[in-house]
Design a protein around this motif. Structure first.
Motif, PDB file in Angstrom:
ATOM      1  N   ILE A  27     -27.912 -21.788 -17.018  1.00  0.00           N
ATOM      2  CA  ILE A  27     -27.150 -20.690 -17.627  1.00  0.00           C
ATOM      3  C   ILE A  27     -28.091 -19.603 -18.126  1.00  0.00           C
ATOM      4  O   ILE A  27     -27.863 -18.406 -17.900  1.00  0.00           O
ATOM      5  CB  ILE A  27     -26.274 -21.215 -18.776  1.00  0.00           C
ATOM      6  N   ALA A  28     -29.161 -20.001 -18.788  1.00  0.00           N
ATOM      7  CA  ALA A  28     -30.111 -19.017 -19.319  1.00  0.00           C
ATOM      8  C   ALA A  28     -30.746 -18.192 -18.204  1.00  0.00           C
ATOM      9  O   ALA A  28     -31.005 -16.994 -18.393  1.00  0.00           O
ATOM     10  CB  ALA A  28     -31.188 -19.726 -20.136  1.00  0.00           C
ATOM     11  N   ASP A  29     -30.990 -18.811 -17.059  1.00  0.00           N
ATOM     12  CA  ASP A  29     -31.571 -18.065 -15.937  1.00  0.00           C
ATOM     13  C   ASP A  29     -30.634 -16.954 -15.472  1.00  0.00           C
ATOM     14  O   ASP A  29     -31.085 -15.863 -15.111  1.00  0.00           O
ATOM     15  CB  ASP A  29     -31.879 -19.012 -14.776  1.00  0.00           C
ATOM     16  N   VAL A  30     -29.326 -17.214 -15.475  1.00  0.00           N
ATOM     17  CA  VAL A  30     -28.370 -16.169 -15.107  1.00  0.00           C
ATOM     18  C   VAL A  30     -28.272 -15.130 -16.223  1.00  0.00           C
ATOM     19  O   VAL A  30     -28.256 -13.928 -15.963  1.00  0.00           O
ATOM     20  CB  VAL A  30     -26.986 -16.773 -14.801  1.00  0.00           C
ATOM     21  N   LEU A  31     -28.224 -15.591 -17.468  1.00  0.00           N
ATOM     22  CA  LEU A  31     -28.147 -14.652 -18.587  1.00  0.00           C
ATOM     23  C   LEU A  31     -29.326 -13.685 -18.590  1.00  0.00           C
ATOM     24  O   LEU A  31     -29.177 -12.526 -18.993  1.00  0.00           O
ATOM     25  CB  LEU A  31     -28.096 -15.414 -19.904  1.00  0.00           C
ATOM     26  N   ALA A  32     -30.480 -14.144 -18.161  1.00  0.00           N
ATOM     27  CA  ALA A  32     -31.666 -13.286 -18.133  1.00  0.00           C
ATOM     28  C   ALA A  32     -31.468 -12.077 -17.227  1.00  0.00           C
ATOM     29  O   ALA A  32     -32.121 -11.038 -17.410  1.00  0.00           O
ATOM     30  CB  ALA A  32     -32.884 -14.091 -17.675  1.00  0.00           C
ATOM     31  N   THR A  33     -30.573 -12.186 -16.250  1.00  0.00           N
ATOM     32  CA  THR A  33     -30.289 -11.065 -15.341  1.00  0.00           C
ATOM     33  C   THR A  33     -29.099 -10.228 -15.804  1.00  0.00           C
ATOM     34  O   THR A  33     -28.792  -9.221 -15.166  1.00  0.00           O
ATOM     35  CB  THR A  33     -29.998 -11.590 -13.924  1.00  0.00           C
ATOM     36  N   VAL A  34     -28.444 -10.656 -16.892  1.00  0.00           N
ATOM     37  CA  VAL A  34     -27.190 -10.035 -17.317  1.00  0.00           C
ATOM     38  C   VAL A  34     -27.297  -9.348 -18.672  1.00  0.00           C
ATOM     39  O   VAL A  34     -26.758  -8.260 -18.870  1.00  0.00           O
ATOM     40  CB  VAL A  34     -26.075 -11.114 -17.382  1.00  0.00           C
ATOM     41  N   LEU A  35     -28.004  -9.978 -19.605  1.00  0.00           N
ATOM     42  CA  LEU A  35     -28.002  -9.513 -20.990  1.00  0.00           C
ATOM     43  C   LEU A  35     -28.788  -8.217 -21.168  1.00  0.00           C
ATOM     44  O   LEU A  35     -29.747  -7.961 -20.436  1.00  0.00           O
ATOM     45  CB  LEU A  35     -28.595 -10.592 -21.900  1.00  0.00           C
ATOM     46  N   PRO A  36     -28.412  -7.400 -22.145  1.00  0.00           N
ATOM     47  CA  PRO A  36     -29.156  -6.172 -22.433  1.00  0.00           C
ATOM     48  C   PRO A  36     -30.503  -6.501 -23.060  1.00  0.00           C
ATOM     49  O   PRO A  36     -30.780  -7.648 -23.423  1.00  0.00           O
ATOM     50  CB  PRO A  36     -28.236  -5.439 -23.411  1.00  0.00           C
ATOM     51  N   SER A  37     -31.333  -5.497 -23.219  1.00  0.00           N
ATOM     52  CA  SER A  37     -32.667  -5.712 -23.771  1.00  0.00           C
ATOM     53  C   SER A  37     -32.662  -5.785 -25.289  1.00  0.00           C
ATOM     54  O   SER A  37     -33.653  -6.220 -25.898  1.00  0.00           O
ATOM     55  CB  SER A  37     -33.611  -4.599 -23.311  1.00  0.00           C
ATOM     56  N   SER A  38     -31.576  -5.364 -25.911  1.00  0.00           N
ATOM     57  CA  SER A  38     -31.484  -5.412 -27.369  1.00  0.00           C
ATOM     58  C   SER A  38     -30.012  -5.422 -27.767  1.00  0.00           C
ATOM     59  O   SER A  38     -29.126  -5.200 -26.943  1.00  0.00           O
ATOM     60  CB  SER A  38     -32.194  -4.210 -28.002  1.00  0.00           C
ATOM     61  N   GLY A  39     -29.762  -5.701 -29.050  1.00  0.00           N
ATOM     62  CA  GLY A  39     -28.399  -5.693 -29.548  1.00  0.00           C
ATOM     63  C   GLY A  39     -27.921  -7.080 -29.940  1.00  0.00           C
ATOM     64  O   GLY A  39     -28.692  -8.049 -29.952  1.00  0.00           O
ATOM     65  N   TYR A  54     -30.540 -22.626 -28.445  1.00  0.00           N
ATOM     66  CA  TYR A  54     -31.468 -22.561 -27.310  1.00  0.00           C
ATOM     67  C   TYR A  54     -31.637 -21.126 -26.831  1.00  0.00           C
ATOM     68  O   TYR A  54     -32.762 -20.667 -26.593  1.00  0.00           O
ATOM     69  CB  TYR A  54     -30.951 -23.441 -26.173  1.00  0.00           C
ATOM     70  N   PHE A  55     -30.521 -20.400 -26.685  1.00  0.00           N
ATOM     71  CA  PHE A  55     -30.601 -19.026 -26.197  1.00  0.00           C
ATOM     72  C   PHE A  55     -31.299 -18.119 -27.209  1.00  0.00           C
ATOM     73  O   PHE A  55     -32.019 -17.193 -26.823  1.00  0.00           O
ATOM     74  CB  PHE A  55     -29.205 -18.479 -25.893  1.00  0.00           C
ATOM     75  N   ALA A  56     -31.099 -18.357 -28.495  1.00  0.00           N
ATOM     76  CA  ALA A  56     -31.774 -17.549 -29.507  1.00  0.00           C
ATOM     77  C   ALA A  56     -33.284 -17.699 -29.410  1.00  0.00           C
ATOM     78  O   ALA A  56     -34.029 -16.734 -29.626  1.00  0.00           O
ATOM     79  CB  ALA A  56     -31.285 -17.939 -30.901  1.00  0.00           C
ATOM     80  N   GLN A  57     -33.736 -18.886 -29.064  1.00  0.00           N
ATOM     81  CA  GLN A  57     -35.176 -19.099 -28.914  1.00  0.00           C
ATOM     82  C   GLN A  57     -35.703 -18.505 -27.611  1.00  0.00           C
ATOM     83  O   GLN A  57     -36.838 -18.038 -27.557  1.00  0.00           O
ATOM     84  CB  GLN A  57     -35.462 -20.596 -28.950  1.00  0.00           C
ATOM     85  N   ARG A  58     -34.888 -18.521 -26.580  1.00  0.00           N
ATOM     86  CA  ARG A  58     -35.341 -17.988 -25.284  1.00  0.00           C
ATOM     87  C   ARG A  58     -35.269 -16.455 -25.247  1.00  0.00           C
ATOM     88  O   ARG A  58     -36.113 -15.809 -24.642  1.00  0.00           O
ATOM     89  CB  ARG A  58     -34.503 -18.585 -24.158  1.00  0.00           C
ATOM     90  N   PHE A  59     -34.244 -15.885 -25.893  1.00  0.00           N
ATOM     91  CA  PHE A  59     -34.055 -14.424 -25.877  1.00  0.00           C
ATOM     92  C   PHE A  59     -34.231 -13.893 -27.292  1.00  0.00           C
ATOM     93  O   PHE A  59     -33.273 -13.516 -27.975  1.00  0.00           O
ATOM     94  CB  PHE A  59     -32.661 -14.079 -25.339  1.00  0.00           C
ATOM     95  N   ARG A  60     -35.467 -13.833 -27.733  1.00  0.00           N
ATOM     96  CA  ARG A  60     -35.758 -13.488 -29.125  1.00  0.00           C
ATOM     97  C   ARG A  60     -35.557 -12.006 -29.426  1.00  0.00           C
ATOM     98  O   ARG A  60     -35.509 -11.615 -30.595  1.00  0.00           O
ATOM     99  CB  ARG A  60     -37.188 -13.913 -29.479  1.00  0.00           C
ATOM    100  N   MET A  61     -35.418 -11.179 -28.401  1.00  0.00           N
ATOM    101  CA  MET A  61     -35.205  -9.747 -28.646  1.00  0.00           C
ATOM    102  C   MET A  61     -33.758  -9.446 -28.988  1.00  0.00           C
ATOM    103  O   MET A  61     -33.430  -8.316 -29.393  1.00  0.00           O
ATOM    104  CB  MET A  61     -35.628  -8.931 -27.419  1.00  0.00           C
TER     105      MET A  61
END
Length: 207
Positions: A27-39, A54-61
């Motif tokens: 799921i995180a691999d797909v989210l990496a192509t979908v989520l914005p860079s901030s917000g 888990y996602f908060a640790q992977r996408f710290r921005m």
């Protein structure tokens, strides 16, 4: 979602969904192509809180905003996300109600809710996300679905039957029906996932 208790002394409020460890990286691999860079990312129906942590640790921005209408789930979320500076306290959010707590979000994520809830919850999710998200922002759904009225595997047939035995209002939804109900969105893409699941990415259409 089936829960099992974590066997840890003094940790009785923390919940664990076994599927989380199996699907979070995909799921995180797909989210990496979908989520914005901030917000802020609003996670609807966060359940145990394991995905959010888990996602908060992977996408710290990004700032992660979990939510769940069940007090026991919010207690579990608090334990899993304890110490994470980019995770907010879980909101009491019922998707079927019109007054969603958050004022804005850059993305909405909802994992394994659509099939374990009444159809009205899906309609509420689509409507609430449309009110919340700006044009072009993503709504990400994950879970098993019917496609053209059919399920992709015998295991999904059995799962669908077991859900309906627990609550006749539950069950795997037809993807075409979900897309048709998403009035405020355009379908961006559908990604085939392991174990016969799908990642569905919508984008908020122009008002």
């Amino acid at each position: 979602m089936p829960w099992i208790a974590v066997e840890a002394p003094g940790d009785t409020e923390r919940r664990h969904a076994p599927a989380t460890l199996r699907n979070r990286d995909a799921i995180a691999d797909v989210l990496a192509t979908v989520l914005p860079s901030s917000g802020t990312v609003l996670e609807v129906a966060s359940g145990s809180g394991e995905h959010c942590a888990y996602f908060a640790q992977r996408f710290r921005m990004l700032l992660w905003q979990p939510s769940d209408p069940e007090p026991a789930a919010r207690a579990s979320i608090a334990m899993w996300c304890d110490g994470l500076s980019n995770s907010c306290p879980a909101l009491d959010l019922d998707v079927e109600k019109a007054d969603w707590p958050p004022a804005e979000a850059a993305a909405v994520v909802c994992i394994n809710m659509v099939h374990i809830s009444p159809w009205e919850a899906t309609l509420g999710l689509l409507s609430g996300a449309a009110r919340l998200l700006p044009s072009g922002a993503p709504l990400f759904l994950y879970g098993p679905y019917r496609r053209a009225g059919h399920l992709s595997a015998p295991s999904n047939e059995a799962f669908d039957a077991s859900l309906k035995m627990r609550d006749p209002r539950w069950g795997l939804r037809d993807l075409d029906e979900v897309v048709a109900a998403a009035d405020g969105f355009v379908l961006d893409r559908v990604v085939e996932m392991p174990t016969n699941n799908l990642s569905i990415i919508f984008r908020r259409r122009e008002p």
